[in-house]
Design a protein around this motif. Structure first.
Motif, short mmCIF file in Angstrom:
data_model
loop_
_atom_site.label_atom_id
_atom_site.label_comp_id
_atom_site.label_asym_id
_atom_site.label_seq_id
_atom_site.Cartn_x
_atom_site.Cartn_y
_atom_site.Cartn_z
N LEU A 1 48.26 19.61 -34.60
CA LEU A 1 49.32 20.55 -34.24
C LEU A 1 49.67 20.40 -32.76
N ASP A 2 50.84 20.89 -32.41
CA ASP A 2 51.37 20.74 -31.04
C ASP A 2 50.59 21.62 -30.07
N GLU A 3 49.84 20.97 -29.18
CA GLU A 3 49.00 21.70 -28.23
C GLU A 3 49.81 22.60 -27.30
N SER A 4 51.09 22.26 -27.09
CA SER A 4 51.91 23.08 -26.19
C SER A 4 52.23 24.44 -26.81
N LEU A 5 51.95 24.59 -28.11
CA LEU A 5 52.22 25.86 -28.79
C LEU A 5 50.96 26.71 -28.95
#
Length: 309
Positions: free
Chosen positions: A223-227
């Motif tokens: 999953l997108d770590e920035s989220l």
């Protein structure tokens, strides 16, 4: 074909437990092309490469079903009677509480097709439930079942938006609905304001790459770590933009036995979710849409939200 025949089909749809039914002529959706192409060109479909394939087919029902003359759009309510009981437990999207809707809705559409063939006129037809390149929300709006809201969901004046959409495309000419539902969103921006990942980048435009539903269901790999810290404990799908929509104050619990959750599901504690093993996963989600992400995918999602603190 006259209105009386269309009314008979709608009456049968209601008898089958469908929330609403509308009919449109199977014509080319020219007005949808610029919007779809802009969304694709901006890469907002993420890893959903299938969205970029068969664009012409998405816009032209004649290419997906030879001889198509009418599109019958139906809605099926999934708003639950009860919700998850533990406030600190990972949150499951309401649509995934019961049996996978693909099977439930497709079965109803097949029954509707049989009725038309036996009671109206001989014809050929094919049901569609998220299983082929069909712009279901566009067809439902064209049939007068609602309007496309700022969160890109179809919203019904009478029913809100907690429903599935399916189509029956047939080679029989039916009287189309002339009803056009205007956009009643007005100046309301609750869905845009409430989205924790800012996935609704503009009215009627969602960047799937930022959408929690896309991240927890469609995305393969990490999953997108920035989220991180933005999922609000959503573990599979997301209802936030629907939960805050004023039109969903009209939502009433469904009467579909297949959508009843497993007795244990709504009682699970945070600890039970986090420690879920494969046997429990199989027991709870044996016929559920959650099987789509598989056990490994659900564990990935659980790990992501548990390490977000």
């Amino acid at each position: 074909m006259d209105k009386e025949i269309s009314d008979k089909i709608k009456k049968k749809a209601s008898e089958l437990g469908l929330l609403d039914c509308g009919i449109s002529t199977a014509s080319y959706l020219a007005e949808e092309r610029p919007r779809l192409e802009k969304w694709l060109n901006q890469g907002m479909h993420g890893e959903m490469s299938y969205m970029a394939r068969n664009v012409d087919m998405r816009l032209n029902p004649q290419l997906i079903f030879e001889g198509a003359k009418s599109v019958i759009s139906v809605l099926l309510n999934y708003y639950p009677k009860e919700k998850q009981q533990n406030d600190d437990a990972p949150v499951l999207s309401k649509y995934a509480y019961g049996k996978d809707y693909h099977f439930v809705l497709k079965d109803k559409l097949n029954q509707l097709l049989t009725f038309i063939q036996e009671e109206i006129a001989p014809c050929n037809g094919r049901p569609f439930v998220d299983s082929a390149p069909v712009l279901d929300k566009a067809w439902a709006a064209k049939a007068g079942l609602g309007w496309i809201g700022k969160n890109t969901n179809l919203i019904s004046v009478e029913h809100g938006s907690f429903f599935f959409i399916g189509e029956l495309i047939i080679d029989l000419e039916l009287e189309p609905d002339k009803k056009v539902v205007p956009d009643y969103c007005g100046k309301c921006t609750r869905c845009i304001d409430a989205c924790p990942t800012q996935a609704i980048v503009a009215p009627q435009r969602v960047d799937a790459r930022r959408c929690i539903s896309y991240q927890t269901i469609e995305l393969k790999g990490e999953l997108d770590e920035s989220l991180k810290n933005q999922f609000q404990d959503r573990v599979f799908g997301c209802d936030i933009c629907q939960d805050v929509c004023p039109w969903n104050l009209k939502s009433e619990p469904h009467q579909e036995p297949d959508f009843e959750p497993h007795p244990r599901l709504l009682e699970l504690s945070q600890k039970e979710w986090m420690e879920m093993d494969r046997p429990l996963f199989n027991e709870l989600f044996r016929k559920s849409a959650v099987k789509r992400t598989k056990f490994e995918g659900l564990k990935r999602n659980l790990q992501f939200i548990s390490s977000s603190d």
